[in-house]
Design an enzyme around this catalytic site. Structure first.
Site, mmCIF file in Angstrom:
data_model
loop_
_atom_site.group_PDB
_atom_site.id
_atom_site.type_symbol
_atom_site.label_atom_id
_atom_site.label_comp_id
_atom_site.label_asym_id
_atom_site.label_seq_id
_atom_site.Cartn_x
_atom_site.Cartn_y
_atom_site.Cartn_z
ATOM 1 C CG ASP A 51 -2.177 -0.945 1.255
ATOM 2 O OD1 ASP A 51 -2.256 -1.276 -0.071
ATOM 3 O OD2 ASP A 51 -2.590 -1.159 2.106
ATOM 4 C CE1 TYR A 107 4.272 -6.327 3.121
ATOM 5 C CE2 TYR A 107 3.648 -9.320 3.188
ATOM 6 C CZ TYR A 107 3.424 -7.975 2.852
ATOM 7 O OH TYR A 107 3.204 -7.798 1.489
#
Length: 242
Positions: A51, A107
């Site tokens: 994002d 992540y």
């Protein structure tokens, strides 16, 4: 045509996310524009879409180029066209698909309670996070295979919301003079903003604003308590496993 595997890092603060944008400010726009300048017309596939504001240490791409290109020659001409906000770390010839062949994605999320300089603001999130023990208690709730329909933002294109999280934990470390808590979450794949919603849930539990029962209810799609993801600037796509 030859298929290439590229490993890149990028500064998410300079882009509106990985995916192509109408204003050409996506990471994919930057890469495809650089390839086009070299006469290479190819759609670039990424292991994962990040994002706006989210960074990548080791994003993996696949694309095709004409046979007169080899890895060394293409690296030489492509790397300068991507710099400085995208760094081409490695390029090799490999017949694969960056997204479909990926087995796991890792992540990391960086969070500090006190940011001492504004120059790190785009790269380390700042806010209270409670206790490390509480964060890890909450993170344990997410391991395993779940339907993450209530841990995604609208707009994520997927027909199957089930994902497996193999490992999720938090630890403390110092980063450029800042004591940070680092969240590490490894899964087969993630829905849109899912990692940030998971981290937000763990932080809110650690701050005693929600309960474990509320987290479990959201995991089991009974009731959504956490609807707003934690800020994007602390998140990094750290590694892709094949």
């Amino acid at each position: 045509m030859r298929c290439f595997k590229a490993t890149i890092a990028y500064d998410g603060a300079y882009f509106l996310g990985y995916a192509k944008q109408p204003n050409k400010l996506g990471v994919q726009d930057k890469i495809e524009s650089a390839l086009n300048a070299l006469g290479i017309k190819s759609v670039v596939v990424a292991a994962g879409r990040t994002d706006k504001g989210v960074h990548a240490n080791n994003q993996v791409l696949s694309f095709y180029a004409q046979k007169h290109w080899n890895a060394a020659k293409l690296f030489y001409y492509l790397a300068p066209k991507l710099a400085p906000h995208v760094v081409l770390k490695k390029l090799e010839e490999k017949n694969f698909h960056a997204r479909f062949d990926a087995q796991k994605r890792a992540y990391r999320y960086l969070l500090t309670k006190n940011l001492k300089t504004p120059f790190l603001a785009p790269y380390i999130a700042c806010g209270d996070y409670g206790s490390l023990d509480a964060l890890n208690t909450a993170l344990k709730q997410f391991t395993g295979k779940h339907d993450f329909s209530m841990f995604k933002k609208e707009g994520g294109a997927t027909t199957n919301p089930k994902r497996a999280i193999f490992n999720a934990f938090a630890y403390k470390t110092f980063i450029i003079g800042h004591e940070c808590v680092v969240f590490k979450i490894i899964g087969d794949a993630f829905l849109r903003s899912s990692v940030r919603l998971i981290v937000q849930a763990c932080v809110q539990y650690s701050l005693e604003k929600i309960t474990l029962a509320e987290i479990q209810a959201q995991i089991h799609n009974i009731k959504a308590t956490i609807r707003t993801p934690i800020m994007a600037n602390g998140l990094y796509l750290h590694r892709v496993y094949y």
